[in-house]
Design an enzyme around this catalytic site. Structure first.
Site, PDB file in Angstrom:
ATOM      1  N   ASP A 163       0.171  -1.497   0.152  1.00 33.86           N
ATOM      2  CA  ASP A 163      -0.207  -0.333  -0.048  1.00 33.86           C
ATOM      3  C   ASP A 163       0.804   1.132  -0.294  1.00 33.86           C
ATOM      4  OD1 ASP A 163      -2.344  -2.167   0.067  1.00 33.86           O
ATOM      5  OD2 ASP A 163      -3.071  -1.125   2.225  1.00 33.86           O
ATOM      6  N   LYS A 170      -6.750  -5.136  -2.963  1.00 31.66           N
ATOM      7  CA  LYS A 170      -7.529  -5.246  -1.745  1.00 31.66           C
ATOM      8  C   LYS A 170      -8.354  -4.765  -1.426  1.00 31.66           C
ATOM      9  CE  LYS A 170      -4.223  -4.006   1.305  1.00 31.66           C
ATOM     10  NZ  LYS A 170      -5.249  -3.586   1.949  1.00 31.66           N
ATOM     11  N   CYS A 197      -1.855  -2.555   7.439  1.00 36.24           N
ATOM     12  CA  CYS A 197      -1.662  -3.452   6.762  1.00 36.24           C
ATOM     13  C   CYS A 197      -0.568  -4.374   6.697  1.00 36.24           C
ATOM     14  CB  CYS A 197      -1.884  -3.361   5.489  1.00 36.24           C
ATOM     15  SG  CYS A 197      -3.590  -2.390   5.174  1.00 36.24           S
TER      16      CYS A 197
HETATM   17  C1  VGL Z   1      -4.680   0.365   5.143  1.00 33.59           C
HETATM   18  C2  VGL Z   1      -6.351   1.624   6.938  1.00 33.59           C
HETATM   19  C3  VGL Z   1      -7.016   1.691   5.991  1.00 33.59           C
HETATM   20  C4  VGL Z   1      -3.415   0.416   5.237  1.00 33.59           C
HETATM   21  C5  VGL Z   1      -6.062   0.292   4.799  1.00 33.59           C
HETATM   22  O1  VGL Z   1      -3.080  -0.567   3.852  1.00 33.59           O
HETATM   23  O2  VGL Z   1      -2.826   0.381   6.433  1.00 33.59           O
HETATM   24  N1  VGL Z   1      -4.868   1.114   6.685  1.00 33.59           N
HETATM   25  N2  VGL Z   1      -6.965   1.221   5.582  1.00 33.59           N
END
Ligand code: VGL
Ligand code: ZN
Length: 216
Positions: A17, A115, A160
């Site tokens: 991410d 995802k 994540c």
């Molecule tokens: C994430 C919160 C919401 C992350 C993704 O990538 O850690 N955190 N969506």
């Protein structure tokens, strides 16, 4: 050295991410999130295999506070699969915020896995959605390719990256978190406790310098 110490041909760098919304000025900015980019770019040279994940939510996703008008930002509410933190709208499919950081070197990435695209389930982990049952397909992909050792980098360490590390151990992979290639949302104290919690099931923490020196 423990088994997870240095990358080999069964190792994969899993880049989690590294998207605009998780970097400064993004919708869900992780402090210093952009600082992981040069570290990860350097690290890629030490890996034969690289996989990238991308948080990829439809509008009105269940994890967005805006989808629950009676509740506040960052409130935790019960949903069908357990507790859900209510986040600002982030990583909306096709938006600039959802794009991978432009300075992230993705040239040698072999798989991009998205995802969080089911409106009713959030997905922190690269392996399972937050019901902890619905697979993303990554486990099968890595197994078919004989990739058994996972090195984790990216954002956010306390969500994540953490969930991915826990699931990977549960699935029997060896797991190393490259600590300077990650940043978290929470305080230093909460990050320290997460680190302790991950060490318990056998996750190893290493600095990027210690990895590249061995192969370079
Ligand atoms: C994430 C919160 C919401 C992350 C993704 O990538 O850690 N955190 N969506
Ligand atoms: Zn998300």
């Amino acid at each position: 050295m423990t088994e997870a110490a240095h990358p080999d041909d069964r190792s994969v760098l899993l880049v989690v991410d590294v998207q605009n919304d998780f970097c400064p000025d993004g919708a869900l900015a992780v402090p210093g999130g952009d600082a992981v980019v040069p570290v990860i770019n350097r690290l890629t040279a030490s890996f034969a295999h690289i996989v990238i994940t991308q948080d990829w939510h439809p509008p009105r996703h269940v994890s967005f506070a805006s989808s629950h008008p009676r509740h506040k930002l960052f409130e935790v509410i019960p949903v069908s699969y357990g507790d859900q933190v209510l986040w600002p709208d982030h990583c909306v499919q096709g938006s600039d915020g959802a794009a991978l950081r432009q300075d992230l070197d993705t040239r040698r990435a072999e798989l991009l896995i998205r995802k969080g695209f089911h409106r009713e389930i959030d997905s922190y982990s690269a392996f399972f959605e937050n019901d902890r049952r619905t697979p993303t397909g990554l486990n099968g992909y890595l197994r078919e390719r004989g990739l058994t050792r996972i090195f984790l980098a990216g954002l956010a360490l306390d969500f994540c990256v953490r969930y991915s590390a826990e699931d990977a151990r549960r699935l029997g992979f060896s797991v190393c978190v490259v600590e300077d290639a990650c940043r978290g949302i929470g305080s230093a104290d909460s990050l320290a406790s997460i680190r302790r919690a991950l060490t318990e099931p056998g996750v190893v923490f290493r600095r990027s310098d210690d990895l590249s020196r061995a192969v370079g």
